[in-house]
Design a protein around this motif. Structure first.
Motif, mmCIF file in Angstrom:
data_model
loop_
_atom_site.group_PDB
_atom_site.id
_atom_site.type_symbol
_atom_site.label_atom_id
_atom_site.label_comp_id
_atom_site.label_asym_id
_atom_site.label_seq_id
_atom_site.Cartn_x
_atom_site.Cartn_y
_atom_site.Cartn_z
ATOM 1 N N VAL A 207 0.865 -1.182 0.000
ATOM 2 C CA VAL A 207 0.000 0.000 0.000
ATOM 3 C C VAL A 207 0.903 1.235 0.000
ATOM 4 N N ILE A 208 0.759 2.061 -1.033
ATOM 5 C CA ILE A 208 1.538 3.284 -1.147
ATOM 6 C C ILE A 208 0.579 4.463 -1.179
ATOM 7 N N THR A 209 0.857 5.481 -0.381
ATOM 8 C CA THR A 209 0.054 6.699 -0.398
ATOM 9 C C THR A 209 0.891 7.851 -0.926
ATOM 10 N N VAL A 210 0.392 8.502 -1.981
ATOM 11 C CA VAL A 210 1.070 9.656 -2.571
ATOM 12 C C VAL A 210 0.172 10.867 -2.355
ATOM 13 N N LEU A 211 0.654 11.802 -1.570
ATOM 14 C CA LEU A 211 -0.154 12.964 -1.220
ATOM 15 C C LEU A 211 0.309 14.189 -1.993
ATOM 16 N N GLY A 212 -0.648 14.957 -2.507
ATOM 17 C CA GLY A 212 -0.316 16.217 -3.156
ATOM 18 C C GLY A 212 -0.062 17.293 -2.115
ATOM 19 N N ASP A 213 -0.009 18.538 -2.554
ATOM 20 C CA ASP A 213 0.198 19.653 -1.632
ATOM 21 C C ASP A 213 -0.997 19.743 -0.689
ATOM 22 N N THR A 214 -0.703 19.898 0.600
ATOM 23 C CA THR A 214 -1.803 19.882 1.556
ATOM 24 C C THR A 214 -1.387 20.415 2.916
ATOM 25 N N ARG A 215 -2.330 21.015 3.592
ATOM 26 C CA ARG A 215 -2.161 21.260 5.018
ATOM 27 C C ARG A 215 -2.313 19.929 5.757
ATOM 28 N N TYR A 216 -1.907 19.894 7.010
ATOM 29 C CA TYR A 216 -2.179 18.735 7.856
ATOM 30 C C TYR A 216 -3.700 18.564 7.925
ATOM 31 N N CYS A 217 -4.191 17.359 7.562
ATOM 32 C CA CYS A 217 -5.644 17.158 7.547
ATOM 33 C C CYS A 217 -5.990 15.681 7.727
ATOM 34 N N LYS A 218 -7.239 15.439 8.096
ATOM 35 C CA LYS A 218 -7.688 14.068 8.366
ATOM 36 C C LYS A 218 -7.710 13.224 7.100
ATOM 37 N N GLN A 219 -7.915 13.855 5.946
ATOM 38 C CA GLN A 219 -7.944 13.088 4.699
ATOM 39 C C GLN A 219 -6.588 12.430 4.419
ATOM 40 N N SER A 220 -5.513 13.129 4.756
ATOM 41 C CA SER A 220 -4.177 12.555 4.591
ATOM 42 C C SER A 220 -4.009 11.320 5.466
ATOM 43 N N ILE A 221 -4.510 11.410 6.675
ATOM 44 C CA ILE A 221 -4.414 10.282 7.611
ATOM 45 C C ILE A 221 -5.248 9.107 7.114
ATOM 46 N N GLU A 222 -6.430 9.390 6.601
ATOM 47 C CA GLU A 222 -7.302 8.329 6.098
ATOM 48 C C GLU A 222 -6.668 7.608 4.907
ATOM 49 N N LEU A 223 -6.095 8.373 3.985
ATOM 50 C CA LEU A 223 -5.451 7.754 2.832
ATOM 51 C C LEU A 223 -4.212 6.954 3.219
ATOM 52 N N SER A 224 -3.585 7.344 4.318
ATOM 53 C CA SER A 224 -2.321 6.730 4.738
ATOM 54 C C SER A 224 -2.505 5.579 5.714
ATOM 55 N N GLN A 225 -3.739 5.241 6.061
ATOM 56 C CA GLN A 225 -3.997 4.241 7.095
ATOM 57 C C GLN A 225 -3.294 2.928 6.792
ATOM 58 N N ASN A 226 -2.386 2.531 7.703
ATOM 59 C CA ASN A 226 -1.644 1.263 7.613
ATOM 60 C C ASN A 226 -0.851 1.114 6.307
ATOM 61 N N ALA A 227 -0.499 2.227 5.694
ATOM 62 C CA ALA A 227 0.260 2.168 4.439
ATOM 63 C C ALA A 227 1.689 1.694 4.695
ATOM 64 N N ASP A 228 2.247 1.024 3.714
ATOM 65 C CA ASP A 228 3.651 0.621 3.808
ATOM 66 C C ASP A 228 4.570 1.818 3.604
ATOM 67 N N ILE A 229 4.190 2.707 2.685
ATOM 68 C CA ILE A 229 4.983 3.904 2.408
ATOM 69 C C ILE A 229 4.039 5.086 2.239
ATOM 70 N N VAL A 230 4.318 6.171 2.937
ATOM 71 C CA VAL A 230 3.595 7.433 2.749
ATOM 72 C C VAL A 230 4.570 8.450 2.168
#
Length: 316
Positions: A207-230
């Motif tokens: 599971v890989i999570t690639v995040l775009g530009d963002t403030r600290y937010c809950k959506q980032s945490i949700e997408l990253s849940q138990n990810a192998d790489i964030v």
């Protein structure tokens, strides 16, 4: 699976960092490459790698700021010159407006492509799924619509117990492959050999999570849940956190908080401001490690390999 960073800077290119672009090499999994963002001069960066643009299957754009898309028309155009029968069909994923911008640019410059492009207007939810992968998008908190992507590899076939299968009469050859892939097989004498009898349990995919530009937010945490790489932007550090909030960005410490709260395994800091000189990246890591231990800072041409459940840094 390998990750190779083509550009790791923020806002504009610097001598050390080009603008945003990341290649996910899925050679073993599907023989193709997925690209995340395509900042200015991405194709120039590719020239310094072993990446073949004709192997790029999908391009995921996080948002329409120039440092994430200005390299796209040039790459699409150059890809046409490569020709060949091995040209991989291309799909572009991105926020509303991406298709219009690309098509208008190509039309205005009289650029002809010798391959079709499929466009997917990204909205929250599952944006791609096949028998190998599922990709989910969520809108993050930036100054314009911006998305993060969660790439999940579906469970892999379990280990095939070859000796056990052969004792049941399965000969060497394609029947063994069918059993490994979960198919039951019938032998010449009519005997049915069931896959579950000669294979181990399915193996967990990455599971890989690639995040775009963002403030600290809950959506980032949700997408990253138990990810192998964030992979998380770190445009600012803790001392400049007030600027991060104003401009819709994150700090290294906030990225570490996301990884920790999501119970991720590894964090790669990306999208680094030019205010931080090369000798200061160690400070960025040290500061973030007070929150989350398994951290890397991506530089241009940094490469990482995920294999057998482990992350290896191939090139820092």
């Amino acid at each position: 699976m390998e990750l190779e960073f083509l550009g790791t800077g923020a806002g504009m290119p610097s001598k050390e960092r080009n603008t945003s672009s990341l290649a996910m090499k899925l050679y073993e999994e599907r023989g193709t490459i997925w690209l995340f963002d395509c900042g200015e001069a991405a194709q120039h960066q590719i020239l310094h790698t072993a990446i073949k643009p004709r192997k790029i299957e999908k391009v995921f754009i996080t948002h329409l700021h120039g440092d994430h898309i200005f390299g796209l028309p040039g790459l699409l155009s150059s890809r046409s010159f490569l020709g060949g029968e091995e040209q991989t069909p291309l799909t572009l994923y991105g926020p509303s407006g991406l298709k219009e911008w690309v098509q208008f640019t190509l039309e205005l410059t009289k650029t002809h492509l010798n391959y079709p492009i499929q466009y997917v207007d990204v909205k929250e939810g599952v944006i791609f799924e096949d028998d190998q992968f599922i990709v989910t998008a969520k809108e993050l908190e930036h100054v314009i619509p911006c998305y993060g992507y969660r790439i999940e590899q579906k469970p892999l076939p379990g280990e095939l117990y070859i000796e056990k299968a052969m004792k049941l009469g399965v000969p060497k050859g394609p029947l063994l492959g069918k059993l490994k892939n979960g198919e039951d097989v019938e032998l010449d004498d009519g005997t049915i050999v069931y896959s579950k009898e000669v294979t181990g349990p399915p193996k967990k995919g990455f599971v890989i999570t690639v995040l775009g530009d963002t403030r600290y937010c809950k959506q980032s945490i949700e997408l990253s849940q138990n990810a192998d790489i964030v992979i998380h932007e770190a445009t600012f550090d803790h001392a400049t956190s007030h600027l991060a909030k104003d401009y819709g960005h994150s700090t290294n410490v906030e990225a570490a908080k996301v990884a920790k709260e999501a119970n991720a395994k590894h964090l790669i800091l990306n999208h680094i401001s030019a205010r931080f000189l090369p000798h200061e990246t160690g400070k960025l890591i040290k500061e973030a490690k007070t929150i989350f231990p398994n951290i890397f800072v991506a530089n241009d041409f940094s490469a990482f390999q995920w294999k057998n459940g482990k992350l290896n840094e191939l090139h820092p």
